[in-house]
Write a protein that holds these residues in place. Structure first.
Motif, PDB file in Angstrom:
ATOM      1  N   TYR A   1      42.553  44.504  35.335  1.00  5.25           N
ATOM      2  CA  TYR A   1      42.755  43.514  34.272  1.00  5.25           C
ATOM      3  C   TYR A   1      41.517  42.624  34.168  1.00  5.25           C
ATOM      4  CZ  TYR A   1      44.791  40.020  31.253  1.00  5.25           C
ATOM      5  OH  TYR A   1      45.031  39.184  30.193  1.00  5.25           O
ATOM      6  N   TRP A   2      41.027  42.190  35.307  1.00  8.20           N
ATOM      7  CA  TRP A   2      39.830  41.352  35.355  1.00  8.20           C
ATOM      8  C   TRP A   2      38.633  42.068  34.727  1.00  8.20           C
ATOM      9  CZ3 TRP A   2      38.223  36.579  36.295  1.00  8.20           C
ATOM     10  CH2 TRP A   2      36.883  36.376  36.578  1.00  8.20           C
ATOM     11  N   ARG A   3      38.423  43.270  35.139  1.00 10.94           N
ATOM     12  CA  ARG A   3      37.280  44.048  34.662  1.00 10.94           C
ATOM     13  C   ARG A   3      37.350  44.293  33.159  1.00 10.94           C
ATOM     14  NH1 ARG A   3      37.763  49.789  36.651  1.00 10.94           N
ATOM     15  NH2 ARG A   3      39.185  49.761  34.888  1.00 10.94           N
ATOM     16  N   ASP A   4      38.536  44.677  32.666  1.00 21.40           N
ATOM     17  CA  ASP A   4      38.686  45.087  31.268  1.00 21.40           C
ATOM     18  C   ASP A   4      39.011  43.932  30.319  1.00 21.40           C
ATOM     19  OD1 ASP A   4      38.233  47.606  32.309  1.00 21.40           O
ATOM     20  OD2 ASP A   4      40.363  48.138  32.331  1.00 21.40           O
ATOM     21  N   ASN A   5      39.615  42.868  30.838  1.00 21.76           N
ATOM     22  CA  ASN A   5      40.007  41.708  30.044  1.00 21.76           C
ATOM     23  C   ASN A   5      40.654  42.151  28.718  1.00 21.76           C
ATOM     24  OD1 ASN A   5      40.358  39.096  29.120  1.00 21.76           O
ATOM     25  ND2 ASN A   5      38.185  38.666  28.851  1.00 21.76           N
TER      26      ASN A   5
ATOM     27  N   LEU B   1      40.614  33.527  31.893  1.00 22.58           N
ATOM     28  CA  LEU B   1      40.665  34.721  32.728  1.00 22.58           C
ATOM     29  C   LEU B   1      40.667  34.341  34.204  1.00 22.58           C
ATOM     30  CD1 LEU B   1      40.719  37.825  32.705  1.00 22.58           C
ATOM     31  CD2 LEU B   1      38.216  37.776  32.735  1.00 22.58           C
ATOM     32  N   ILE B   2      39.876  33.365  34.571  1.00 17.05           N
ATOM     33  CA  ILE B   2      39.854  32.873  35.956  1.00 17.05           C
ATOM     34  C   ILE B   2      41.204  32.261  36.322  1.00 17.05           C
ATOM     35  CG2 ILE B   2      38.842  31.115  37.477  1.00 17.05           C
ATOM     36  CD1 ILE B   2      36.125  31.741  36.000  1.00 17.05           C
ATOM     37  N   GLU B   3      41.767  31.470  35.424  1.00 22.29           N
ATOM     38  CA  GLU B   3      43.086  30.887  35.681  1.00 22.29           C
ATOM     39  C   GLU B   3      44.136  31.981  35.888  1.00 22.29           C
ATOM     40  OE1 GLU B   3      43.657  28.358  32.282  1.00 22.29           O
ATOM     41  OE2 GLU B   3      42.645  26.658  33.262  1.00 22.29           O
ATOM     42  N   TYR B   4      44.114  32.995  35.020  1.00 20.19           N
ATOM     43  CA  TYR B   4      45.044  34.116  35.151  1.00 20.19           C
ATOM     44  C   TYR B   4      44.852  34.808  36.494  1.00 20.19           C
ATOM     45  CZ  TYR B   4      47.263  38.634  34.512  1.00 20.19           C
ATOM     46  OH  TYR B   4      48.044  39.748  34.695  1.00 20.19           O
ATOM     47  N   TYR B   5      43.616  35.104  36.827  1.00 19.54           N
ATOM     48  CA  TYR B   5      43.297  35.795  38.078  1.00 19.54           C
ATOM     49  C   TYR B   5      43.812  34.992  39.278  1.00 19.54           C
ATOM     50  CZ  TYR B   5      40.607  38.348  41.575  1.00 19.54           C
ATOM     51  OH  TYR B   5      40.231  39.106  42.647  1.00 19.54           O
ATOM     52  N   ILE B   6      43.498  33.700  39.302  1.00 19.43           N
ATOM     53  CA  ILE B   6      43.916  32.870  40.437  1.00 19.43           C
ATOM     54  C   ILE B   6      45.431  32.832  40.557  1.00 19.43           C
ATOM     55  CG2 ILE B   6      43.953  30.500  41.330  1.00 19.43           C
ATOM     56  CD1 ILE B   6      41.037  30.253  40.387  1.00 19.43           C
ATOM     57  N   GLN B   7      46.128  32.724  39.424  1.00 17.22           N
ATOM     58  CA  GLN B   7      47.587  32.715  39.472  1.00 17.22           C
ATOM     59  C   GLN B   7      48.125  34.028  40.035  1.00 17.22           C
ATOM     60  OE1 GLN B   7      49.591  31.691  35.812  1.00 17.22           O
ATOM     61  NE2 GLN B   7      51.543  32.487  36.556  1.00 17.22           N
ATOM     62  N   GLU B   8      47.639  35.155  39.532  1.00 15.29           N
ATOM     63  CA  GLU B   8      48.110  36.450  40.008  1.00 15.29           C
ATOM     64  C   GLU B   8      47.714  36.690  41.475  1.00 15.29           C
ATOM     65  OE1 GLU B   8      50.135  38.677  38.343  1.00 15.29           O
ATOM     66  OE2 GLU B   8      50.290  36.933  37.015  1.00 15.29           O
ATOM     67  N   TYR B   9      46.497  36.338  41.823  1.00 20.29           N
ATOM     68  CA  TYR B   9      46.030  36.509  43.200  1.00 20.29           C
ATOM     69  C   TYR B   9      46.843  35.622  44.147  1.00 20.29           C
ATOM     70  CZ  TYR B   9      42.921  36.921  47.203  1.00 20.29           C
ATOM     71  OH  TYR B   9      42.415  37.152  48.473  1.00 20.29           O
TER      72      TYR B   9
ATOM     73  N   MET C   1      32.387  27.496  35.860  1.00 21.32           N
ATOM     74  CA  MET C   1      33.207  28.686  36.042  1.00 21.32           C
ATOM     75  C   MET C   1      32.850  29.746  35.013  1.00 21.32           C
ATOM     76  SD  MET C   1      36.974  27.258  36.854  1.00 21.32           S
ATOM     77  CE  MET C   1      37.206  25.828  37.880  1.00 21.32           C
ATOM     78  N   THR C   2      32.359  30.892  35.491  1.00 23.92           N
ATOM     79  CA  THR C   2      32.082  32.019  34.610  1.00 23.92           C
ATOM     80  C   THR C   2      32.648  33.281  35.240  1.00 23.92           C
ATOM     81  OG1 THR C   2      29.962  32.591  35.616  1.00 23.92           O
ATOM     82  CG2 THR C   2      29.913  30.984  33.802  1.00 23.92           C
ATOM     83  N   LYS C   3      32.984  34.235  34.412  1.00 20.05           N
ATOM     84  CA  LYS C   3      33.493  35.514  34.911  1.00 20.05           C
ATOM     85  C   LYS C   3      32.433  36.221  35.746  1.00 20.05           C
ATOM     86  CE  LYS C   3      35.255  40.011  33.693  1.00 20.05           C
ATOM     87  NZ  LYS C   3      35.497  41.013  32.688  1.00 20.05           N
ATOM     88  N   GLN C   4      31.201  36.125  35.324  1.00 20.05           N
ATOM     89  CA  GLN C   4      30.121  36.857  35.970  1.00 20.05           C
ATOM     90  C   GLN C   4      29.992  36.542  37.460  1.00 20.05           C
ATOM     91  OE1 GLN C   4      26.272  36.063  34.303  1.00 20.05           O
ATOM     92  NE2 GLN C   4      25.251  37.547  35.600  1.00 20.05           N
ATOM     93  N   ASN C   5      30.219  35.309  37.838  1.00 20.30           N
ATOM     94  CA  ASN C   5      30.006  34.926  39.234  1.00 20.30           C
ATOM     95  C   ASN C   5      31.268  34.491  39.963  1.00 20.30           C
ATOM     96  OD1 ASN C   5      27.184  35.394  39.206  1.00 20.30           O
ATOM     97  ND2 ASN C   5      26.961  33.542  38.004  1.00 20.30           N
ATOM     98  N   PHE C   6      32.413  34.745  39.379  1.00 21.17           N
ATOM     99  CA  PHE C   6      33.670  34.415  40.042  1.00 21.17           C
ATOM    100  C   PHE C   6      33.956  35.443  41.138  1.00 21.17           C
ATOM    101  CE2 PHE C   6      38.198  35.239  40.515  1.00 21.17           C
ATOM    102  CZ  PHE C   6      38.662  33.981  40.857  1.00 21.17           C
TER     103      PHE C   6
END
Length: 160
Positions: free
Chosen positions: A49-53, A62-70, A109-114
């Motif tokens: 999901y992260w990779r394909d967005n 996307l970071i918020e979503y990732y952190i919640q799911e993680y 916060m950027t996707k590239q370096n998260f």
């Protein structure tokens, strides 16, 4: 327990030290063949999901979503004191947790370096008070601190 984990880094920036990968493949895809702790790796579904967005989320969303799911998948039921004890027993002290993403070297916060390693570090800080910085470490063991975004506010909301 304070000196169990001394920092987080990426494979490219950790040239020495007691390194431990926390990626799903243990770092092999990036040429790392040292110790690994795969229990902190994100699920493959979350990674895809992260990779394909697929929902075309902004970087912050996307970071918020990732952190919640993680958080729900890996951290919600994690006992950090037991984790640190396990790390000490398996890997010793002064561990540097590794993943492949380069550090952001800023507070933005950027996707590239998260990277989830920073979420883990912030979670450990919130639950134990132990601060785990992002570092680079050269062949002689000299460490340099790197700036990183603060994910603790997002984690605090999830921990309530």
């Amino acid at each position: 327990m304070k000196n169990i984990i001394i920092g987080t880094s990426c494979y490219q920036n950790a040239k020495s030290g007691n390194t431990v990968s926390i990626t799903g493949d243990g770092g092999n895809a990036w040429g790392y063949y040292g110790p690994a702790y795969k229990k902190l790796a994100p699920s493959w579904k979350l990674y895809e999901y992260w990779r394909d967005n697929p929902d075309d989320l902004s970087d912050v969303k996307l970071i918020e979503y990732y952190i919640q799911e993680y958080f729900n998948h890996r951290l919600a039921n994690l006992n950090t004191k037991e984790l640190l004890y396990e790390f000490k027993e398996r890997f010793g002290k002064e561990i540097i947790l590794l993943c492949h993403e380069l550090p952001s070297n800023s507070n933005i916060m950027t996707k590239q370096n998260f990277c989830h390693r920073r979420v883990d570090a912030d979670f450990i800080e919130l639950t134990t008070g132990i601060v785990i910085p992002e570092i680079t470490i050269d062949e002689q063991g000299k460490t340099t601190l790197q700036k990183q975004p603060d994910y603790k506010p997002m984690l605090k909301r999830l921990m309530k």
